[in-house]
Write a protein that holds these residues in place. Structure first.
Motif, PDB file in Angstrom:
ATOM      1  N   THR A   1      -6.481  -3.571 -16.224  1.00  0.00           N
ATOM      2  CA  THR A   1      -5.058  -3.095 -16.858  1.00  0.00           C
ATOM      3  C   THR A   1      -4.084  -3.958 -15.538  1.00  0.00           C
ATOM      4  N   ALA A   2      -4.584  -4.576 -14.641  1.00  0.00           N
ATOM      5  CA  ALA A   2      -3.769  -4.962 -13.528  1.00  0.00           C
ATOM      6  C   ALA A   2      -2.777  -5.953 -13.834  1.00  0.00           C
TER       7      ALA A   2
ATOM      8  N   LEU B   1       1.058  -4.987 -13.271  1.00  0.00           N
ATOM      9  CA  LEU B   1       1.843  -5.597 -12.439  1.00  0.00           C
ATOM     10  C   LEU B   1       3.471  -6.351 -13.057  1.00  0.00           C
ATOM     11  N   ARG B   2       3.049  -6.798 -14.273  1.00  0.00           N
ATOM     12  CA  ARG B   2       4.187  -7.340 -15.106  1.00  0.00           C
ATOM     13  C   ARG B   2       5.175  -6.351 -15.575  1.00  0.00           C
ATOM     14  N   ASN B   3       4.546  -5.022 -15.545  1.00  0.00           N
ATOM     15  CA  ASN B   3       5.630  -4.102 -16.191  1.00  0.00           C
ATOM     16  C   ASN B   3       6.406  -3.484 -14.848  1.00  0.00           C
ATOM     17  N   ARG B   4       6.042  -3.921 -13.805  1.00  0.00           N
ATOM     18  CA  ARG B   4       6.995  -3.085 -12.731  1.00  0.00           C
ATOM     19  C   ARG B   4       8.089  -4.030 -12.429  1.00  0.00           C
ATOM     20  N   SER B   5       9.391  -3.103 -12.094  1.00  0.00           N
ATOM     21  CA  SER B   5      10.591  -3.689 -11.969  1.00  0.00           C
ATOM     22  C   SER B   5      10.693  -4.810 -10.589  1.00  0.00           C
ATOM     23  N   VAL B   6      11.589  -5.603 -10.538  1.00  0.00           N
ATOM     24  CA  VAL B   6      11.657  -6.425  -9.522  1.00  0.00           C
ATOM     25  C   VAL B   6      11.826  -5.520  -8.318  1.00  0.00           C
ATOM     26  N   PRO B   7      13.016  -4.621  -8.226  1.00  0.00           N
ATOM     27  CA  PRO B   7      12.960  -3.743  -6.872  1.00  0.00           C
ATOM     28  C   PRO B   7      11.617  -3.196  -6.635  1.00  0.00           C
ATOM     29  N   GLU B   8      11.066  -2.790  -7.302  1.00  0.00           N
ATOM     30  CA  GLU B   8       9.500  -2.231  -7.105  1.00  0.00           C
ATOM     31  C   GLU B   8       8.446  -3.243  -6.412  1.00  0.00           C
ATOM     32  N   VAL B   9       8.391  -4.133  -6.878  1.00  0.00           N
ATOM     33  CA  VAL B   9       7.407  -5.568  -6.612  1.00  0.00           C
ATOM     34  C   VAL B   9       8.097  -5.854  -4.927  1.00  0.00           C
ATOM     35  N   ARG B  10       9.199  -5.858  -4.898  1.00  0.00           N
ATOM     36  CA  ARG B  10       9.904  -6.171  -3.493  1.00  0.00           C
ATOM     37  C   ARG B  10       9.602  -5.300  -2.611  1.00  0.00           C
ATOM     38  N   ALA B  11       9.715  -3.920  -2.789  1.00  0.00           N
ATOM     39  CA  ALA B  11       9.438  -2.941  -2.275  1.00  0.00           C
ATOM     40  C   ALA B  11       8.156  -2.735  -1.675  1.00  0.00           C
ATOM     41  N   ALA B  12       7.370  -3.027  -2.902  1.00  0.00           N
ATOM     42  CA  ALA B  12       5.746  -2.973  -2.326  1.00  0.00           C
ATOM     43  C   ALA B  12       5.309  -4.156  -1.354  1.00  0.00           C
TER      44      ALA B  12
ATOM     45  N   LEU C   1       1.633  -0.485  -6.127  1.00  0.00           N
ATOM     46  CA  LEU C   1       2.273  -0.623  -7.341  1.00  0.00           C
ATOM     47  C   LEU C   1       1.453   0.207  -8.197  1.00  0.00           C
ATOM     48  N   GLY C   2       0.566   0.906  -7.939  1.00  0.00           N
ATOM     49  CA  GLY C   2      -0.238   1.843  -9.191  1.00  0.00           C
ATOM     50  C   GLY C   2      -0.781   0.782  -9.846  1.00  0.00           C
ATOM     51  N   CYS C   3      -1.409  -0.315  -9.548  1.00  0.00           N
ATOM     52  CA  CYS C   3      -2.106  -1.404 -10.459  1.00  0.00           C
ATOM     53  C   CYS C   3      -3.516  -1.780  -9.852  1.00  0.00           C
ATOM     54  N   SER C   4      -4.272  -0.787  -9.444  1.00  0.00           N
ATOM     55  CA  SER C   4      -5.475  -1.067  -9.033  1.00  0.00           C
ATOM     56  C   SER C   4      -6.716  -1.360  -9.845  1.00  0.00           C
TER      57      SER C   4
END
Length: 526
Positions: A276-277, A281-292, A269-272
């Motif tokens: 700022t992780a 992480l909280r700014n990523r969309s639900v589809p992005e979280v699920r895909a990752a 998710l680009g949150c390494s």
């Protein structure tokens, strides 16, 4: 460890109900539905035949924004009756299991179904944890009218966070490991505080679930945070003895495994960056979280070595240290035929090569012995043979072992659901081979579900008997009563109760150990 109901929580619920009032059917004569007072505010439900239904009642605040990956918080109170007649949102999921995808995070709600008949003593409460391997499903998909009207129960079906939104271990998100688990506990706390307002007894709560939901019940029996939240348990199609492996996605994971998995998800998710992780992480969309989190098929679930789950439930069960409450536990005779059906949709018919490859993958050096125990000479028997051995390996062995271990304490009643003509899914193609009593086949006998075909007269009679067994167990911890066939408490495989339609279809399971080769599998586990 003997469990006793929490007198304090029960008293709080009773006191609140005296102030708020039990569910009243249109006291002002306005033609509206019943109103019940919860500790957050009143809700107005609907009358549906012989039951009252209250849908999408919040038990926690929406876990969105800064509350994503945070423990459940109380909902914002309200004062006017809140409409509780429409279905709630499903928690975010791909919907592959039931064809109902969702991207919603505002989903921490529950449904309450109660008998419409007023008055009388408080009724037992049954809390349902849906299945779906921690990634699919929803409480609102299970209509509980029969359990309420015929069984005299107050039934609560709950949602809880799924997938990585419910189970993510990451150093930037302390306390996020077991949110699906703690959501269930928050819902149980809501029941203890509010059951009386719906005519339910907060001191008589049974926690029940199937498949991933059944595994959740096993986990709650091991969680110190669930102490005082329920009084009896029903586990369907789940193995309380299972330890984590990539094949067992619902078994609790070691924290080290969960941490590695969480870091991979964050990196994708680009949150390494640790600094700022959390915000990232909280700014990523639900589809992005699920895909990752779901693209490689790795399972998610509760995490051990955490405050909510300090130790593995399977280990505690082996030590006789699970919460000691009356338990019903069982499995379906042909559980894994549905799994093979699903695999065939993608790959075509199961061959003898598929059978041998799968057994080799799972059992390695023991594969020749397993294949000798389950002889199959050609492709014609490959699918049913593979399903038979997987059912024994993944369900019958673990359920019988769990029943044996649990019966050293409170009473245990074990069952094998065995309807060989169980109704198939309305919208799925017919199976290439008989499905028998497949995984999930028992659900239409207890709940009104829109995905299953209708029950015939003999199956409806079996459903009535099952509702009776389940409701009597929820009431007293013993399923026996009335004219129902006697159900022995557990003393071994022959004391399992077979549940099948037709004359004599309900009977003790003489021969269950031989049917599922339990002696052979016991040798493999040593």
């Amino acid at each position: 460890m003997r469990h006793r109901p929490s007198a304090v929580l029960a008293a709080v619920g009773t006191a609140f109900a005296m102030l708020a009032g039990c569910a009243a059917t249109d006291p002002a004569g306005t033609g509206a539905g019943p109103v019940a007072g919860t500790d957050a505010g009143p809700v107005r439900g609907a009358i549906a035949g012989a039951v009252h239904t209250f849908r999408a009642v919040p038990y926690a605040a929406p876990p969105v924004g800064g509350l994503r990956w945070a423990p459940a918080r109380p909902p914002q109170p309200w004062t006017e009756p809140r409409d509780a007649t429409a279905p709630g949102r499903l928690c975010a999921q791909d919907g592959l299991e039931l064809g109902r995808p969702s991207t919603d995070e505002d989903c921490l709600t529950l449904d309450v179904t109660s008998p419409a008949e007023p008055g009388g003593p408080l009724r037992p409460v049954l809390v349902w944890v849906h299945g779906g391997s921690n990634v699919d499903g929803g409480g609102g998909l299970y209509g509980a009218a029969r359990l309420a009207a015929e069984g005299g129960l107050v039934v609560v079906t709950i949602n809880y966070r799924l997938g990585a939104l419910g189970f993510l271990t990451h150093p930037a998100l302390p306390g996020a490991d077991n949110l699906g688990l703690t959501d269930q506990q928050a819902a149980l706390g809501w029941v203890r505080r509010n059951a009386t307002a719906f005519g339910g007894d907060p001191g008589n709560v049974t926690l029940t679930g199937e498949s991933g939901g059944g595994a959740a019940v096993c986990t709650q029996l091991a969680s110190p945070a669930a102490d005082g939240l329920f009084d009896k348990a029903i586990v369907s199609s789940a193995d309380c003895t299972a330890t984590w492996s990539p094949e067992r996605s619902t078994a609790p994971r070691p924290r080290e495994v969960a941490q590695r998995r969480g870091q991979v998800i964050a990196q994708r998710l680009g949150c390494s960056d640790p600094a700022t992780a959390a915000e990232c992480l909280r700014n990523r969309s639900v589809p992005e979280v699920r895909a990752a989190s779901e693209r490689d098929g790795a399972g998610v679930g509760p995490v051990v070595e955490t405050p909510e789950l300090p130790r593995d439930p399977a280990t505690l069960l082996g030590e006789g240290a699970l919460r000691d409450v009356p338990v019903m536990i069982g499995f379906n005779r042909d559980e894994e035929r549905f799994r093979i059906y699903g695999e065939e949709l993608g790959r075509g018919p199961t061959t003898l090569g598929h059978l041998r490859d799968e057994v080799t993958r799972l059992d390695g050096p023991d594969a020749p012995a397993v294949l000798a125990q389950y002889p199959c000479a050609d492709d014609g028997c490959a699918a049913t043979t593979l399903a038979e051995l997987l059912t024994a390996r993944n369900y019958a062995r673990g359920v019988t072992d769990a029943a044996d271990l649990l019966s050293s304490g409170a009473p245990v009643f074990a069952f094998e659901f065995a309807d060989q003509r169980a109704p198939w899914f309305r919208e799925l193609p017919p199976a290439r081979f008989p499905q028998g009593a497949f995984h999930t086949a028992e659900l239409p006998y207890l709940f009104d579900v829109d995905w299953a075909g209708p029950l015939d007269p003999q199956q409806r009679a079996l459903a009535a008997e099952m509702v009776g067994y389940w409701s009597r167990f929820a009431r007293t911890g013993d399923p026996n009563g009335g004219d129902a066939p006697l159900w022995q408490s557990h003393t071994g495989p022959d004391s399992f109760q077979v549940l099948a339609p037709g004359p004599g279809g309900i009977h003790p399971a003489a021969g269950l150990a031989d049917r599922h080769h339990l002696g052979f599998w016991a040798e493999r586990s040593r």
